[in-house]
Design an enzyme around this catalytic site. Structure first.
Site: not given
Length: 442
Positions: A69, A362, A383
């Site tokens: 991520c 994250h 995201n």
């Protein structure tokens, strides 16, 4: 130590059976997910996907079954520079390219640390921590900057994903097993005082790892063409580019202008100081991971300043707390566990960090904010979980959730004031490798 007596349990059982609320709760929990039962539906009206500052960004990306991520978020920030300059509507930078060199460099970093710790016992806390952590998909902003600074970036079309890059569990397990086997052999050579064999083994291991990564992810390009059609239907091609040329000439930002700001309201980390984490990094010769610790309200001011300039913001948070992936929300006030379960679960951010209850896990990108009466109320989040969830992959986080679960943002240092810029130049306080500010986003 005080035992839990059977007599005490009998008393508790009798009290429980006579508690009508407990009986209702038991029936509800028997067939339902707890988070569904504690949802505060009245909050839905404030979680609409509308914002007073809303950067128009491209379609979301998808990290698939990998912990990349932080790479996706970093490249999503960089690709907007290319989109703006070249009028591109759909475009991705190669996440696989950055991940390839990150894994390669992490393996080298790991082995160099092991060589320096061979005099430690196997149960030494530092040695066992380094060995147990091994190499991971996850990372932090400065690790992203280290790789991009050394290796540049390439379009995704020049270095596509493979099955292994999108499904990293197996290759990570193999790499860590191989690194630990090498560590065991190095310790054997160390006990025989044979430094030459240690160095030779390290070199051979890295040679084999490079070949394994090429087989898994492909051979990274040294030169490539950048080919695209812009929003107006005009075709373009730029030939024989190197990754560094593409970073400098097409992305065109100075990665060193961006700095990591953290919010750690713990007694061991006073604000307005720099911090670094020992034994955390990916490049042996790379820059240290450094954080400037500031209050959460000042952090929000910096983020808003960058958003107002139409620039998205990389950030790290605890995405596991108070969220709904399908609806695409993060809001601690949308879940009331205390009343249903009849226990007190609320903790301060300081308590959560000190007790290991929460930390960054994250990384995503902030692309908008809603401001009402000069105060932020909610944040728009890009995201990297694909477009099938949330609002085509875009999420909403409330300001209350931001306060509690955002731990790191990355902004251009031009937004800092003179005092903060001065602190940037100060020597950082070294934190232990297991400090919560050393967790990796994946």
């Amino acid at each position: 130590m005080k035992e839990l007596s059977l007599n005490r349990l009998n008393v508790l059982e009798e009290e429980y059976r006579n508690d009508k609320i407990a009986s209702i709760t038991r029936r509800a929990l028997n067939k339902n997910k707890i988070s569904n039962l504690v949802r505060v539906n009245e909050r839905s009206s404030i979680l609409q996907n509308d914002f007073s500052i809303n950067i128009k960004t491209m379609e979301v990306t998808n990290q698939k079954k990998s912990g990349r991520c932080w790479i996706f978020a970093g490249l999503n920030v960089l690709r907007e520079e290319i989109a703006s300059k070249y009028n591109v509507e759909k475009f991705e930078l190669s996440q696989n390219y950055v991940a390839f060199y990150d894994k390669l460099e992490k393996c080298n970093y790991f082995l160099e640390n092991i060589v320096n710790l061979l005099d430690r016992k196997v149960d030494d806390r530092l040695f066992s921590f380094i060995l147990a952590r091994g190499i991971e998909d996850g990372g932090q902003w400065d690790m992203f900057a280290n790789i991009v600074r050394k290796y540049g970036v390439v379009p995704k079309s020049a270095y596509e994903e493979t099955y292994q890059s999108e499904n990293t569990n197996e290759i990570d397990d193999i790499l860590n097993r191989y690194l630990r086997k090498t560590t065991s052999k190095m310790r054997e050579f160390y006990n025989k005082d044979n430094k030459e064999l240690i160095n030779a083994l390290k070199d051979k291991t890295m040679d084999n790892i490079y070949k394994l990564l090429c087989s898994s992810f492909g051979v990274p390009p040294k030169k490539f063409s950048f080919e695209f059609t812009d929003k107006d239907g005009n075709y373009h091609i730029f030939k024989d580019l190197t990754p560094i040329e593409f970073l400098n000439d097409f992305v065109g930002i100075n990665i060193d202008d961006y700095v990591s700001i953290i919010n750690s309201p713990t007694k061991d980390k006073p604000y307005m100081k720099m911090y670094t984490i020992k034994y955390l990094g990916n490049l042996v010769e790379g820059k240290d991971i450094k954080h400037l610790n500031l209050g959460i309200n000042r952090i929000k001011q910096l983020v808003i300043s960058q958003l107002k300039d139409n620039k998205p913001v990389w950030f790290g948070s605890d995405c596991m707390k108070y969220g709904d992936r399908d609806e695409g929300i993060w809001d601690d006030l949308s879940y009331d566990y205390n009343d249903l379960l009849q226990i007190e679960l609320d903790m301060t951010k300081e308590e959560m960090l000190d007790m290991g209850e929460s930390a960054m896990n994250h990384a995503m990108v902030i692309t908008g904010v809603n401001i009402d009466e000069d105060k932020p109320t909610k944040w728009k989040i890009e995201n990297s979980w694909g477009d099938e969830k949330a609002k085509k992959g875009y999420h909403v986080a409330t300001d209350s959730w931001f306060d509690k679960y955002v731990f790191q943002v990355v902004v251009n240092k031009k937004y800092l004031n003179e005092e903060e810029l001065k602190v940037l130049e100060s020597g950082p306080v070294e934190l232990d490798p297991w400090d919560p500010m050393g967790t990796l986003a994946d």
